[in-house]
Design a protein around this motif. Structure first.
Motif, PDB file in Angstrom:
ATOM      1  N   THR A 140      37.360   0.794  -2.783  1.00  0.00           N
ATOM      2  CA  THR A 140      37.224   1.637  -3.977  1.00  0.00           C
ATOM      3  C   THR A 140      38.064   1.014  -5.102  1.00  0.00           C
ATOM      4  N   GLY A 141      38.395   1.814  -6.099  1.00  0.00           N
ATOM      5  CA  GLY A 141      39.110   1.281  -7.260  1.00  0.00           C
ATOM      6  C   GLY A 141      38.089   0.935  -8.326  1.00  0.00           C
ATOM      7  N   SER A 142      38.561   0.697  -9.533  1.00  0.00           N
ATOM      8  CA  SER A 142      37.610   0.433 -10.612  1.00  0.00           C
ATOM      9  C   SER A 142      37.021  -0.983 -10.528  1.00  0.00           C
ATOM     10  N   PRO A 180      35.711  -3.017  -8.047  1.00  0.00           N
ATOM     11  CA  PRO A 180      34.419  -3.311  -7.398  1.00  0.00           C
ATOM     12  C   PRO A 180      33.224  -2.578  -8.007  1.00  0.00           C
ATOM     13  N   LEU A 194      37.672   0.933   3.354  1.00  0.00           N
ATOM     14  CA  LEU A 194      39.049   0.576   3.684  1.00  0.00           C
ATOM     15  C   LEU A 194      39.976   1.768   3.865  1.00  0.00           C
ATOM     16  N   ASP A 195      39.812   2.773   2.979  1.00  0.00           N
ATOM     17  CA  ASP A 195      40.879   3.774   2.935  1.00  0.00           C
ATOM     18  C   ASP A 195      40.416   5.102   2.349  1.00  0.00           C
ATOM     19  N   TYR A 212      37.846   9.155  -1.981  1.00  0.00           N
ATOM     20  CA  TYR A 212      37.148   7.871  -1.964  1.00  0.00           C
ATOM     21  C   TYR A 212      35.735   8.025  -1.405  1.00  0.00           C
ATOM     22  N   GLY A 230      39.930  -5.059  -3.286  1.00  0.00           N
ATOM     23  CA  GLY A 230      40.555  -5.144  -4.602  1.00  0.00           C
ATOM     24  C   GLY A 230      42.008  -5.504  -4.351  1.00  0.00           C
ATOM     25  N   ILE A 231      42.813  -5.438  -5.377  1.00  0.00           N
ATOM     26  CA  ILE A 231      44.243  -5.702  -5.200  1.00  0.00           C
ATOM     27  C   ILE A 231      45.022  -4.762  -6.118  1.00  0.00           C
ATOM     28  N   GLY A 232      46.093  -4.202  -5.600  1.00  0.00           N
ATOM     29  CA  GLY A 232      46.946  -3.355  -6.438  1.00  0.00           C
ATOM     30  C   GLY A 232      47.853  -4.236  -7.293  1.00  0.00           C
ATOM     31  N   HIS A 254      49.204  -4.798  -3.199  1.00  0.00           N
ATOM     32  CA  HIS A 254      48.670  -4.128  -2.008  1.00  0.00           C
ATOM     33  C   HIS A 254      47.173  -4.421  -1.835  1.00  0.00           C
ATOM     34  N   PHE A 288      45.410   0.373   1.246  1.00  0.00           N
ATOM     35  CA  PHE A 288      46.660   1.052   0.887  1.00  0.00           C
ATOM     36  C   PHE A 288      47.808   0.460   1.688  1.00  0.00           C
ATOM     37  N   ASN A 320      47.474   5.317 -10.084  1.00  0.00           N
ATOM     38  CA  ASN A 320      46.280   6.106  -9.784  1.00  0.00           C
ATOM     39  C   ASN A 320      46.284   7.486 -10.431  1.00  0.00           C
ATOM     40  N   ARG A 379      45.897   8.281 -13.394  1.00  0.00           N
ATOM     41  CA  ARG A 379      44.859   8.412 -14.432  1.00  0.00           C
ATOM     42  C   ARG A 379      43.619   9.148 -13.929  1.00  0.00           C
ATOM     43  N   LYS A 425      46.482  -7.689 -13.443  1.00  0.00           N
ATOM     44  CA  LYS A 425      46.440  -8.165 -12.047  1.00  0.00           C
ATOM     45  C   LYS A 425      46.927  -9.613 -11.921  1.00  0.00           C
TER      46      LYS A 425
HETATM   47  C1  GLP Z   1      43.691   1.600  -4.877  1.00  0.00           C
HETATM   48  C2  GLP Z   1      42.876   1.207  -3.651  1.00  0.00           C
HETATM   49  C3  GLP Z   1      42.789  -0.288  -3.479  1.00  0.00           C
HETATM   50  C4  GLP Z   1      42.406  -0.934  -4.796  1.00  0.00           C
HETATM   51  C5  GLP Z   1      43.460  -0.628  -5.829  1.00  0.00           C
HETATM   52  C6  GLP Z   1      43.198  -1.282  -7.167  1.00  0.00           C
HETATM   53  O1  GLP Z   1      45.050   1.656  -4.646  1.00  0.00           O
HETATM   54  N1  GLP Z   1      43.376   1.771  -2.462  1.00  0.00           N
HETATM   55  O2  GLP Z   1      41.842  -0.586  -2.467  1.00  0.00           O
HETATM   56  O3  GLP Z   1      42.282  -2.319  -4.617  1.00  0.00           O
HETATM   57  O4  GLP Z   1      43.473   0.773  -6.003  1.00  0.00           O
HETATM   58  O5  GLP Z   1      42.326  -0.516  -7.931  1.00  0.00           O
HETATM   59  P1  GLP Z   1      41.684  -0.942  -9.294  1.00  0.00           P
HETATM   60  O6  GLP Z   1      40.579  -1.858  -8.936  1.00  0.00           O
HETATM   61  O7  GLP Z   1      41.215   0.330  -9.917  1.00  0.00           O
HETATM   62  O8  GLP Z   1      42.749  -1.617 -10.083  1.00  0.00           O
END
Ligand code: GLP
Length: 255
Positions: free
Chosen positions: A36-38, A40, A66-67, A80, A132-134, A138, A141, A165, A167, A202
């Motif tokens: 998830t996340g914005s 993908p 994933l989570d 999610y 994705g990547i935090g 991360h 999660f 998150n 927002r 990022k």
């Molecule tokens: C969350 C999700 C991650 C995702 C991250 C980044 O924390 N658990 O899987 O990679 O957000 O999100 P974004 O793509 O919105 O920056």
């Protein structure tokens, strides 16, 4: 690890979708790991387009997300599960029986986590896992400090992640404190990894993940140990990288 740098977000999304579509055409019963996340979202949008206009078929696909936030039911608009349903599953011809998202309201999380691991195995493992990547490095999660061998379990979210998150929630206090997440070891078992990242927020995380030392303090750096990992990013996300990278995967043959 194949790092592909595209000029912008739309191009990186198209490139990532090309890889997934290619794998799906070669294996109609693909086991697809989703994130998830914005970031993908563009990839999902492009896969939906390929489904609607080019007949890309998801009818035999199995997915594993994933989570999920602990305490949010699938019907909650910030869960999610809801996100995936709205932004992807509702728009493709996937069989709902083959959709898996960790259950944020599981009665017994320990039992649920073992079941999730077993379920992945029962489908022969994940063929390609989208990540994705935090901003703090991360993946899923798995926050900094997560064991690099970890399996699906409950994690406490860091204050950085909760702030990132917030927002999506009305108040910061509404952001869940815990999540259920595939472990770093679970993710590493996928046959291929496909990490997407966009934007200069990022850049530091990508630099640590791609060119930094392998460390639990940047769980995403584990991708350096994977045999078949794609990192598809745009120029702003690549802005702190020192190496020279390609701009398409199509000339490269993975065997
Ligand atoms: C969350 C999700 C991650 C995702 C991250 C980044 O924390 N658990 O899987 O990679 O957000 O999100 P974004 O793509 O919105 O920056």
């Amino acid at each position: 690890m194949l790092v592909i740098v595209k000029s912008n977000y739309d191009k990186l999304s198209e490139e990532a979708a090309k890889v997934v579509a290619d794998r799906l055409k070669k294996k109609p019963n693909l086991v697809l790991g989703l994130a998830t996340g914005s970031t993908p979202l563009g990839l999902y949008k492009e896969l939906i387009r390929l489904h609607k206009y080019e007949g890309l078929d998801f009818s035999k696909v199995t997915t594993f997300n994933l989570d999920e936030y602990v305490g949010l039911p699938p019907s909650h608009d910030q869960s999610y599960h809801y996100f995936m349903q709205k932004n992807f599953f509702d728009e493709i011809n996937i069989d709902p029986r083959y959709i898996h998202v960790p259950h944020g309201m599981a009665k017994d999380f320990k039992i649920f986590c073992s079941w999730y691991e077993e379920r992945i195995k029962s489908f022969g493992g994940i063929d390609i896992q989208v990540l994705g990547i935090g901003a703090n490095g991360h993946i899923a999660f798995n926050e900094p400090g997560s064991s690099l061998g970890s399996r699906t379990r409950i994690k406490t979210l860091t204050s950085t992640t909760r702030a990132d998150n917030k927002r999506f929630f009305e108040n910061e206090e509404d952001v869940p404190k815990y999540a259920i997440t595939m472990g770093v070891g679970t993710i590493m078992d996928a046959k291929e990894l496909l990490l997407v990242a966009s934007g200069d927020s990022k850049a530091e995380a990508i630099k640590s993940a791609v060119e930094g030392p392998l460390t639990a303090m940047c769980p995403a750096s584990i991708i350096q140990m994977h045999k078949e990992a794609f990192v598809i990013i745009d120029k702003p996300a690549a802005s702190k990288l020192k190496g020279t990278y390609v701009d398409t995967w199509e000339t490269i043959i993975f065997e």
